[in-house]
Design a protein around this motif. Structure first.
Motif, PDB file in Angstrom:
ATOM      1  N   LYS A   1       3.191   2.156   2.792  1.00  0.00           N
ATOM      2  CA  LYS A   1       3.701   1.005   1.698  1.00  0.00           C
ATOM      3  C   LYS A   1       5.088   1.078   1.484  1.00  0.00           C
ATOM      4  CE  LYS A   1       2.049   3.524  -2.361  1.00  0.00           C
ATOM      5  NZ  LYS A   1       3.376   3.918  -2.409  1.00  0.00           N
ATOM      6  N   ASP A   2       5.630   2.348   1.667  1.00  0.00           N
ATOM      7  CA  ASP A   2       7.291   2.478   1.308  1.00  0.00           C
ATOM      8  C   ASP A   2       8.135   2.050   2.555  1.00  0.00           C
ATOM      9  OD1 ASP A   2       6.614   3.902  -0.803  1.00  0.00           O
ATOM     10  OD2 ASP A   2       6.491   5.782   0.145  1.00  0.00           O
ATOM     11  N   VAL A   3       7.545   1.549   3.627  1.00  0.00           N
ATOM     12  CA  VAL A   3       8.401   0.891   4.971  1.00  0.00           C
ATOM     13  C   VAL A   3       8.523  -0.556   4.427  1.00  0.00           C
ATOM     14  CG1 VAL A   3       8.306   0.440   7.248  1.00  0.00           C
ATOM     15  CG2 VAL A   3       7.291   2.614   6.533  1.00  0.00           C
ATOM     16  N   ILE A   4       9.756  -0.894   4.695  1.00  0.00           N
ATOM     17  CA  ILE A   4      10.057  -2.214   4.379  1.00  0.00           C
ATOM     18  C   ILE A   4       9.602  -3.052   5.752  1.00  0.00           C
ATOM     19  CG2 ILE A   4      12.018  -3.964   4.120  1.00  0.00           C
ATOM     20  CD1 ILE A   4      13.318  -1.719   2.368  1.00  0.00           C
ATOM     21  N   GLY A   5      10.158  -2.724   6.907  1.00  0.00           N
ATOM     22  CA  GLY A   5      10.072  -3.294   8.007  1.00  0.00           C
ATOM     23  C   GLY A   5      10.186  -2.429   9.257  1.00  0.00           C
TER      24      GLY A   5
ATOM     25  N   LEU B   1      14.394  -7.332  12.038  1.00  0.00           N
ATOM     26  CA  LEU B   1      13.472  -6.817  11.317  1.00  0.00           C
ATOM     27  C   LEU B   1      12.291  -7.524  11.098  1.00  0.00           C
ATOM     28  CD1 LEU B   1      13.355  -4.212   9.258  1.00  0.00           C
ATOM     29  CD2 LEU B   1      13.852  -5.940   7.683  1.00  0.00           C
ATOM     30  N   LYS B   2      11.142  -6.794  11.626  1.00  0.00           N
ATOM     31  CA  LYS B   2       9.763  -7.583  11.227  1.00  0.00           C
ATOM     32  C   LYS B   2       9.285  -6.795   9.961  1.00  0.00           C
ATOM     33  CE  LYS B   2       6.756  -6.564  14.518  1.00  0.00           C
ATOM     34  NZ  LYS B   2       6.205  -5.973  15.565  1.00  0.00           N
ATOM     35  N   PRO B   3       9.104  -7.608   8.948  1.00  0.00           N
ATOM     36  CA  PRO B   3       8.615  -7.098   7.758  1.00  0.00           C
ATOM     37  C   PRO B   3       7.108  -6.795   7.659  1.00  0.00           C
ATOM     38  CG  PRO B   3       9.501  -9.312   7.148  1.00  0.00           C
ATOM     39  CD  PRO B   3       9.462  -9.105   8.697  1.00  0.00           C
ATOM     40  N   LEU B   4       6.842  -5.722   6.897  1.00  0.00           N
ATOM     41  CA  LEU B   4       5.615  -5.318   6.921  1.00  0.00           C
ATOM     42  C   LEU B   4       4.712  -6.081   5.464  1.00  0.00           C
ATOM     43  CD1 LEU B   4       5.056  -1.485   7.273  1.00  0.00           C
ATOM     44  CD2 LEU B   4       5.099  -3.310   9.025  1.00  0.00           C
TER      45      LEU B   4
ATOM     46  N   ILE C   1       0.063  16.745   2.626  1.00  0.00           N
ATOM     47  CA  ILE C   1       0.968  15.707   3.394  1.00  0.00           C
ATOM     48  C   ILE C   1       0.236  15.628   5.030  1.00  0.00           C
ATOM     49  CG2 ILE C   1       3.272  15.255   4.245  1.00  0.00           C
ATOM     50  CD1 ILE C   1       4.273  16.771   1.731  1.00  0.00           C
TER      51      ILE C   1
ATOM     52  N   ARG D   1       5.769  -8.625   2.691  1.00  0.00           N
ATOM     53  CA  ARG D   1       7.262  -8.541   2.342  1.00  0.00           C
ATOM     54  C   ARG D   1       7.854  -9.898   3.119  1.00  0.00           C
ATOM     55  NH1 ARG D   1       6.292  -3.172   2.454  1.00  0.00           N
ATOM     56  NH2 ARG D   1       7.172  -1.922   0.923  1.00  0.00           N
TER      57      ARG D   1
ATOM     58  N   ALA E   1      15.054  -7.920   0.463  1.00  0.00           N
ATOM     59  CA  ALA E   1      13.458  -7.516   0.974  1.00  0.00           C
ATOM     60  C   ALA E   1      12.714  -7.807  -0.301  1.00  0.00           C
ATOM     61  CB  ALA E   1      13.328  -6.212   1.454  1.00  0.00           C
TER      62      ALA E   1
ATOM     63  N   ARG F   1       0.154   8.477   5.808  1.00  0.00           N
ATOM     64  CA  ARG F   1       1.410   9.019   5.767  1.00  0.00           C
ATOM     65  C   ARG F   1       2.124   8.780   7.195  1.00  0.00           C
ATOM     66  NH1 ARG F   1      -1.196  11.949   2.194  1.00  0.00           N
ATOM     67  NH2 ARG F   1      -0.090  12.327   0.261  1.00  0.00           N
TER      68      ARG F   1
END
Lengths: 94, 94, 94, 94, 94, 94, 94
Positions: free
Chosen positions: G87-91, E2-5, F90, E8, E83, G8
């Motif tokens: 920003k809701d994406v962890i990775g 997993l590549k964190p954004l 959206i 994170r 995370a 989005r």
């Protein structure tokens, strides 16, 4: 040892002398007030949105006064400390 | 003595004269209003995100009017003080 | 006298005429509405994060209309005033 | 007259026609919807942190549509008005 | 992997040694305190409104101390990780 | 017609087909989901603190998908519309 | 197809394998954890107050890990998707 990030400081809280009267612990009147502690480590400072690190005023060795409800209790090498942000420090005691 | 950080000021609150009638303390009508105090120490000023220290208007020796619910009660060398941020000060009394 | 800080103004609230009918105070229908007052002192203006003082529009002598739930009741030299921020002022009455 | 501060506008609300059926006032279905009014005065615009006044789009004489729950009811010279911020205005009716 | 954004970090939480006394798990006193973990991956850093990426202090391989209530439990390739955002890290353990 | 301010758009909501089974209206499963509509008017864009108008992506004629709980129901010339901010949209349907 | 606005992304959620034991659906232990999905469309990026579009890290085709409570369920051409902010994406999963 622990290297605090950003504007965090690690503080060794000073014992507040609780009086014992016949074995019953009596909280001091001052217990509702801010407490003092010795700074054992300080971060490099908060990084602003412009990428600038704002220098810390508080440094290791300072005795600081802070709100007793601020910070997080941590344990490093079996010792209890408090991790605070510099903004939680009211002032430095000379 | 205590050196306040950032835009904090340390204030010695003025006694609000409570009247005693036959030993019973009667709160003044003014007790719901802001109170006054003497500034005993003032920080260097708040540091902005651009790294600039904004000069304080309030300085040691000023008598200030502030909201009685603002600030934190502190104790330095056995004396009671109030720690406030400059923004909690309504005005300076001449 | 009181020198207000930043963008605060000190206002002498205008008496709202309460009608008495047989000794019973009857609140005016307008009592739910903003009230007016005379500005007796105005601060120099809010200081921005760039260290710039933003000039005040309201000045001493102005009659202003403001939300009756805004501000803090203060007492200076035995007189009752209201301390407001300029942003709580709806407008200036000519 | 009232000179609104910053981005405030003073609006004379348009009567919403309530129908009376046998003396009973019947609220229109549209009563849950935004209402319209005529702008009688507009402030110079909001001042930004950089000290810049942002020009207003709405001006005196405009008929505007706004959320009926926005603003504060005010009374000037015995007339009822609504004080709004320009951001509470949905649009200008041609 | 997993590549964190952004800012994170992905952390492998260290086992907190729970003592078993006669088969009953006894939570350590330290369970209310921040916990430690090993950073297995770190994002490139938060992007500011000016489009600048703020470099991370924490990097893969670091052992970090963080608040046990921070972060989100995730599962990657059958392994459990946490995370976190870098601001949730109190400090780096040497 | 209505000229929306800032980043507002005026949308004509598309009918969501409710099925009637023996006269009983049955809400579609999709009723919890965002709905679509046709943009009939769009503002010039939001004005930033620097006084810059940020161009709109959405324009009159676009079919947009938006959260059904966003916006305010308005009525112009006897027609029902929804007033939204562009950030509530959206996406645009091709 | 749907062109998402700003930052989005439109995600096709991956089926989480629920086990059936005698016809009873048993939620996996992992159901409390973030879920994964395939990005089918990504917006151009968030526009800052300076009018700058911040480039996206996530792009169509990526498999992403995100908090299962983030986003809005949408339906496009009879297919179910989730609309998220970057920003809701962890990775991103490689």
């Amino acid at each position: 040892m622990l290297k605090p990030l950003a504007d965090r400081i690690i503080v060794q809280v000073e014992e507040t002398g609780e009086q014992q009267v016949g074995g019953i612990v009596i909280a001091q009147a001052s217990e509702q007030k801010p407490v003092t502690g010795k700074v054992v480590a300080a971060g490099p400072g908060r990084v602003t949105d412009a990428g600038q690190t704002l220098a810390m005023t508080v440094k290791a060795g300072d005795t600081v006064l802070f709100d007793k409800f601020a910070g997080q209790a941590i344990e490093v090498d079996g010792q209890d400390y408090l991790a605070l942000h510099e903004k939680d420090v009211i002032g430095i005691l000379d």
